[in-house]
Design a protein around this motif. Structure first.
Motif, mmCIF file in Angstrom:
data_model
loop_
_atom_site.group_PDB
_atom_site.id
_atom_site.type_symbol
_atom_site.label_atom_id
_atom_site.label_comp_id
_atom_site.label_asym_id
_atom_site.label_seq_id
_atom_site.Cartn_x
_atom_site.Cartn_y
_atom_site.Cartn_z
ATOM 1 N N PRO A 148 0.806 -1.228 0.000
ATOM 2 C CA PRO A 148 0.000 0.000 0.000
ATOM 3 C C PRO A 148 0.839 1.278 0.000
ATOM 4 N N VAL A 149 2.011 1.240 0.645
ATOM 5 C CA VAL A 149 2.888 2.411 0.657
ATOM 6 C C VAL A 149 3.399 2.695 -0.747
ATOM 7 N N ILE A 150 3.843 1.642 -1.432
ATOM 8 C CA ILE A 150 4.341 1.797 -2.801
ATOM 9 C C ILE A 150 3.242 2.348 -3.707
ATOM 10 N N LEU A 151 2.059 1.762 -3.605
ATOM 11 C CA LEU A 151 0.949 2.195 -4.457
ATOM 12 C C LEU A 151 0.552 3.636 -4.151
ATOM 13 N N SER A 152 0.614 4.032 -2.893
ATOM 14 C CA SER A 152 0.261 5.404 -2.540
ATOM 15 C C SER A 152 1.217 6.401 -3.185
ATOM 16 N N ILE A 153 2.505 6.088 -3.173
ATOM 17 C CA ILE A 153 3.485 6.975 -3.812
ATOM 18 C C ILE A 153 3.237 7.054 -5.312
ATOM 19 N N LEU A 154 2.938 5.913 -5.925
ATOM 20 C CA LEU A 154 2.658 5.908 -7.365
ATOM 21 C C LEU A 154 1.406 6.721 -7.681
ATOM 22 N N VAL A 155 0.377 6.595 -6.835
ATOM 23 C CA VAL A 155 -0.855 7.362 -7.049
ATOM 24 C C VAL A 155 -0.564 8.857 -6.969
ATOM 25 N N LEU A 156 0.208 9.277 -5.964
ATOM 26 C CA LEU A 156 0.533 10.692 -5.811
ATOM 27 C C LEU A 156 1.342 11.202 -6.992
ATOM 28 N N GLU A 157 2.271 10.394 -7.482
ATOM 29 C CA GLU A 157 3.039 10.794 -8.662
ATOM 30 C C GLU A 157 2.136 10.943 -9.877
ATOM 31 N N ASP A 158 1.232 9.980 -10.049
ATOM 32 C CA ASP A 158 0.328 10.039 -11.198
ATOM 33 C C ASP A 158 -0.578 11.258 -11.122
ATOM 34 N N LEU A 159 -1.076 11.562 -9.926
ATOM 35 C CA LEU A 159 -1.941 12.721 -9.769
ATOM 36 C C LEU A 159 -1.157 14.011 -9.997
ATOM 37 N N ALA A 160 0.100 14.022 -9.567
ATOM 38 C CA ALA A 160 0.931 15.214 -9.766
ATOM 39 C C ALA A 160 1.137 15.512 -11.253
ATOM 40 N N MET A 161 1.050 14.481 -12.076
ATOM 41 C CA MET A 161 1.196 14.693 -13.516
ATOM 42 C C MET A 161 0.119 15.628 -14.054
ATOM 43 N N ALA A 162 -1.058 15.632 -13.430
ATOM 44 C CA ALA A 162 -2.142 16.507 -13.880
ATOM 45 C C ALA A 162 -1.773 17.975 -13.707
ATOM 46 N N VAL A 163 -0.846 18.262 -12.796
ATOM 47 C CA VAL A 163 -0.370 19.626 -12.600
ATOM 48 C C VAL A 163 0.924 19.857 -13.361
ATOM 49 N N TYR A 164 1.793 18.864 -13.338
ATOM 50 C CA TYR A 164 3.126 19.007 -13.919
ATOM 51 C C TYR A 164 3.088 19.133 -15.445
ATOM 52 N N LEU A 165 2.290 18.304 -16.111
ATOM 53 C CA LEU A 165 2.270 18.326 -17.574
ATOM 54 C C LEU A 165 1.819 19.674 -18.157
ATOM 55 N N PRO A 166 0.768 20.313 -17.607
ATOM 56 C CA PRO A 166 0.426 21.639 -18.121
ATOM 57 C C PRO A 166 1.547 22.666 -17.926
ATOM 58 N N ILE A 167 2.268 22.564 -16.798
ATOM 59 C CA ILE A 167 3.399 23.477 -16.573
ATOM 60 C C ILE A 167 4.458 23.275 -17.645
ATOM 61 N N ILE A 168 4.797 22.010 -17.894
ATOM 62 C CA ILE A 168 5.800 21.697 -18.911
ATOM 63 C C ILE A 168 5.335 22.171 -20.286
ATOM 64 N N THR A 169 4.082 21.905 -20.607
ATOM 65 C CA THR A 169 3.555 22.310 -21.910
ATOM 66 C C THR A 169 3.671 23.814 -22.099
ATOM 67 N N ALA A 170 3.330 24.580 -21.055
ATOM 68 C CA ALA A 170 3.411 26.039 -21.131
ATOM 69 C C ALA A 170 4.857 26.507 -21.262
ATOM 70 N N LEU A 171 5.762 25.911 -20.492
ATOM 71 C CA LEU A 171 7.170 26.306 -20.551
ATOM 72 C C LEU A 171 7.780 26.009 -21.911
ATOM 73 N N LEU A 172 7.474 24.835 -22.449
ATOM 74 C CA LEU A 172 8.044 24.451 -23.735
ATOM 75 C C LEU A 172 7.479 25.298 -24.879
ATOM 76 N N ALA A 173 6.233 25.763 -24.706
ATOM 77 C CA ALA A 173 5.624 26.612 -25.732
ATOM 78 C C ALA A 173 6.161 28.037 -25.668
ATOM 79 N N GLY A 174 6.892 28.362 -24.599
ATOM 80 C CA GLY A 174 7.478 29.682 -24.472
ATOM 81 C C GLY A 174 6.465 30.773 -24.195
ATOM 82 N N VAL A 175 5.352 30.434 -23.564
ATOM 83 C CA VAL A 175 4.322 31.433 -23.290
ATOM 84 C C VAL A 175 4.765 32.323 -22.139
ATOM 85 N N SER A 176 4.097 33.441 -21.990
ATOM 86 C CA SER A 176 4.418 34.395 -20.937
ATOM 87 C C SER A 176 4.019 33.850 -19.573
ATOM 88 N N LEU A 177 4.472 34.538 -18.531
ATOM 89 C CA LEU A 177 4.147 34.118 -17.174
ATOM 90 C C LEU A 177 2.644 34.157 -16.940
#
Length: 416
Positions: A148-177
């Motif tokens: 359960p500890v391992i799965l919890s960490i994986l779940v948190l990482e997967d959920l963090a992707m919902a925030v991380y990927l848009p940040i990366i997409t915006a940074l790579l597109a070179g958009v303003s702050l």
């Protein structure tokens, strides 16, 4: 003539992937490194370049990412995610600090700039859910107390992707702050809205999508996923995040039926995605970054072991289980390649793709080994340091099945 060449090339790719999958199955390890090597062989600078099918492979790769994230979302319910956020967020913070920071520092030390640093931080941060779940199944550890500890960490990482990927997409597109902040706000708003709707009205959504006819169920779910993914990408949120949220919204029999129907498609297009990433990496560019990739792999393997050990200790797991948890989390794979693939497409740093490829190749091979041998090696070292102390097999209780681990939380074991 062109269509004939395309069919020949694409048929050769699919046949080759099938054979490589068989080889990996016989050797009992993840096929991801073999898929990456196949992409290197078929791409520019490889042994047998296949230019005619590259455009179709690119489309297949995008579908592969969408299906990977959809299937990942199907593994969890909204209530699971909310519960994990409430109880396991300290482990998620430790995981981020110990494993994302080395990647960011490495990029800055190599002079790649802040955007590449954020990308490489994600590459070194996210563990491979697919490889880890398969390894736990192969080792018979799905009922262990540390699971359960391992799965919890994986779940948190997967959920963090919902925030991380848009940040990366915006940074790579070179958009303003301001534009980047708006993109992140939209992503967080959409994710929050979907979680709210899934918790409150998940049964109604599943009932709407549900069908006794497998063909209709497949068409509705696949169509809905591609539609939402396309809308998400149009809003600069990320198609992958849209697919992940669709998976979360579905539950019960619909999620199980969809998982069964889409697994073969997921495996096919995910394999195509790894090949596509390899196609865009010149094999000649890997040797210059092999040493940095090896150093980064060793450092982040140790930090992942430390993460799992700390999280399992916090959950009250015995010493043996702590080492098993740490060793199991080492493997990187699909998400690291997804993140690096975005950067490669944007062309921000030529060496980033080869470094990520070498890094994943190293850890996807080492990961199953650390999962199997970290605990006995730690026990042996402890015994050597303290020969008069307790025997290694007395360090903790045996791997007693945890009642919670054999419930719905083991569903991620279906990932491949």
């Amino acid at each position: 003539m062109h269509s004939a060449v395309f069919l020949i090339e694409f048929g050769a790719i699919i046949l080759g992937l099938g054979l490589l999958g068989r080889v990996a199955g016989r050797l009992k390890f993840s096929p991801i490194p073999l898929y990456l090597l196949a992409g290197l062989a078929f791409g520019e600078g490889g042994l047998l370049p296949l230019p005619a099918s590259e455009e179709f492979v690119a489309i297949g790769a995008e579908i592969g990412v969408i299906l990977l994230l959809l299937m990942l979302g199907l593994e969890y319910t909204a209530s699971d995610l909310v519960s994990n956020l409430k109880t396991q967020y300290p482990a998620g913070l430790v995981d981020f600090t110990l494993n994302a920071v080395p990647g960011a520092l490495a990029a800055l030390l190599m002079g790649w700039g802040p955007v590449a640093a954020v990308v490489l931080a994600g590459v070194t941060w996210i563990s491979s859910s697919g490889v880890i779940a398969k390894v736990m199944g192969d080792l018979g550890r799905l009922g262990n107390r540390e699971t359960p500890v391992i799965l919890s960490i994986l779940v948190l990482e997967d959920l963090a992707m919902a925030v991380y990927l848009p940040i990366i997409t915006a940074l790579l597109a070179g958009v303003s702050l301001a534009a980047g902040s708006a993109t992140l706000a939209i992503a967080l708003g959409v994710a929050g809205a979907v979680l709210f709707v899934a918790v409150r009205y998940g049964r109604l959504i599943s009932r709407f999508v549900s069908s006794d006819d497998p063909e209709k169920l497949l068409l509705v779910v696949l169509g809905l996923t591609l539609l939402v993914a396309g809308i998400a990408q149009q809003l600069q949120v990320s198609a992958a995040v849209g697919a992940f949220l669709v998976g979360i919204a579905l539950s019960g029999e619909v999620a199980e039926g969809t998982h069964t129907l889409l697994s073969p498609l997921r495996d096919l297009f995910a394999a195509v995605f790894f090949v596509f990433f390899g196609l865009h990496t010149d094999p000649a560019s890997i040797p210059p970054v092999l040493l940095p990739a090896l150093v980064l792999a060793v450092v982040t393997a140790l930090t992942k072991i430390a993460t799992g050990y700390w999280a399992a200790k916090r959950a009250g797991v015995g010493v043996k289980g702590r080492w098993r948890a740490g060793g199991t989390l080492v493997a990187r794979g699909e998400f690291s390649i997804v993140i690096a693939g975005l950067a490669v497409t944007a062309g921000i740093e030529p060496a980033l793709g080869p470094l990520a490829t070498a890094y994943v190749l190293i850890l996807v091979v080492i990961g199953p080994l650390t999962a199997r041998y970290t605990e006995p090696v730690a026990a042996w070292i402890t015994q050597r340091r303290n020969p008069d102390g307790p025997r290694p097999d007395a360090m903790s209780s045996p791997a007693t099945p945890h009642p919670q681990a054999v419930s719905d939380q083991v569903r991620p074991a279906a990932r491949e």
